[in-house]
Design a protein around this motif. Sequence first.
Motif, PDB file in Angstrom:
ATOM      1  N   UNK A  78       1.135  -1.597  -0.165  1.00 23.29           N
ATOM      2  CA  UNK A  78      -0.202  -0.061   0.013  1.00 23.29           C
ATOM      3  C   UNK A  78       1.230   1.954  -0.155  1.00 23.29           C
ATOM      4  N   UNK A  79       0.698   2.051  -0.559  1.00 25.17           N
ATOM      5  CA  UNK A  79       1.864   3.659  -0.833  1.00 25.17           C
ATOM      6  C   UNK A  79       0.613   4.613  -0.696  1.00 25.17           C
ATOM      7  N   UNK A  80       0.558   4.694  -0.101  1.00 24.31           N
ATOM      8  CA  UNK A  80      -0.520   6.170   0.233  1.00 24.31           C
ATOM      9  C   UNK A  80      -1.988   6.385   0.329  1.00 24.31           C
ATOM     10  N   UNK A  81      -2.111   5.196   0.809  1.00 26.73           N
ATOM     11  CA  UNK A  81      -3.806   4.691   0.274  1.00 26.73           C
ATOM     12  C   UNK A  81      -3.747   4.308  -0.770  1.00 26.73           C
ATOM     13  N   UNK A  82      -3.462   3.414  -1.601  1.00 24.75           N
ATOM     14  CA  UNK A  82      -2.912   2.943  -2.432  1.00 24.75           C
ATOM     15  C   UNK A  82      -3.003   1.941  -2.764  1.00 24.75           C
ATOM     16  N   UNK A  94       4.128   7.144 -11.541  1.00 21.52           N
ATOM     17  CA  UNK A  94       3.358   8.827 -11.911  1.00 21.52           C
ATOM     18  C   UNK A  94       2.651   8.688 -10.264  1.00 21.52           C
ATOM     19  N   UNK A  95       2.835   7.853  -9.709  1.00 19.75           N
ATOM     20  CA  UNK A  95       1.922   8.179  -8.203  1.00 19.75           C
ATOM     21  C   UNK A  95       2.854   8.362  -7.103  1.00 19.75           C
ATOM     22  N   UNK A  96       4.455   7.899  -7.700  1.00 21.81           N
ATOM     23  CA  UNK A  96       5.740   8.262  -5.979  1.00 21.81           C
ATOM     24  C   UNK A  96       6.618   9.230  -6.674  1.00 21.81           C
ATOM     25  N   UNK A  97       6.814   9.539  -5.673  1.00 24.33           N
ATOM     26  CA  UNK A  97       7.488  11.048  -5.537  1.00 24.33           C
ATOM     27  C   UNK A  97       9.113  10.472  -5.184  1.00 24.33           C
ATOM     28  N   UNK A 101      10.936  10.804   0.687  1.00 23.20           N
ATOM     29  CA  UNK A 101      10.835   9.792   1.656  1.00 23.20           C
ATOM     30  C   UNK A 101       9.291   9.162   2.466  1.00 23.20           C
ATOM     31  N   UNK A 102       9.886   8.140   2.197  1.00 24.43           N
ATOM     32  CA  UNK A 102       8.239   7.205   2.786  1.00 24.43           C
ATOM     33  C   UNK A 102       8.970   6.620   4.568  1.00 24.43           C
ATOM     34  N   UNK A 103       7.416   6.357   4.819  1.00 19.71           N
ATOM     35  CA  UNK A 103       7.115   5.707   6.228  1.00 19.71           C
ATOM     36  C   UNK A 103       7.475   4.359   5.877  1.00 19.71           C
ATOM     37  N   UNK A 104       8.081   3.531   6.514  1.00 21.26           N
ATOM     38  CA  UNK A 104       7.722   1.910   6.332  1.00 21.26           C
ATOM     39  C   UNK A 104       6.902   1.178   7.157  1.00 21.26           C
ATOM     40  N   UNK A 105       6.136   0.477   6.817  1.00 17.40           N
ATOM     41  CA  UNK A 105       5.384  -0.766   8.014  1.00 17.40           C
ATOM     42  C   UNK A 105       5.098  -1.626   7.451  1.00 17.40           C
ATOM     43  N   UNK A 106       5.723  -2.571   8.426  1.00 15.12           N
ATOM     44  CA  UNK A 106       6.280  -4.087   7.347  1.00 15.12           C
ATOM     45  C   UNK A 106       4.223  -4.993   8.760  1.00 15.12           C
ATOM     46  N   UNK A 119       3.812   5.031   3.224  1.00 13.93           N
ATOM     47  CA  UNK A 119       3.470   6.645   3.320  1.00 13.93           C
ATOM     48  C   UNK A 119       4.343   7.751   3.563  1.00 13.93           C
ATOM     49  N   UNK A 120       3.531   9.143   2.613  1.00  9.20           N
ATOM     50  CA  UNK A 120       4.749  10.136   2.094  1.00  9.20           C
ATOM     51  C   UNK A 120       4.950  10.495   3.544  1.00  9.20           C
TER      52      UNK A 120
END
Length: 121
Positions: A78-82, A94-97, A101-106, A119-120
């Motif tokens: 899941x990336x920013x809700x998608x 197109x959906x990723x900057x 920087x993103x926080x990763x949860x496993x 999550x961004x």
Amino acid sequence: MEHAEELFYHAFCAVIFCLAASLFFLLLQRYSDTMEAGRELLAGDTSYQSERDAAEDNIVTGSEILLLFYEELTEETEIDGNLYQKGGMYDVEERISLTGRYEKQVFYENGVISRIIYRRM
């Protein structure tokens, strides 16, 4: 004579096209081999990490996330809700900057990674 020249011209164009296609697929295979060798080389290698890097393992860049999508996903992501399903291949450029920087949860199920959420920041 005109038909022979036209035939040679088409044959020459076909040969050039086949050479270009062969070169493209050869370079694509070499790129895949290089990526795989790099992953194997770095697998489990933590000697390059500092203590600060080890504390920030849950922070990744957009370009690192994008690399995951060049192959089939091995877990739900899941990336920013998608949400992207396991086993799929997606075009997410197109959906990723890339510079973001993103926080990763496993999340684990029965000791196996079941979902990763980015999550961004």
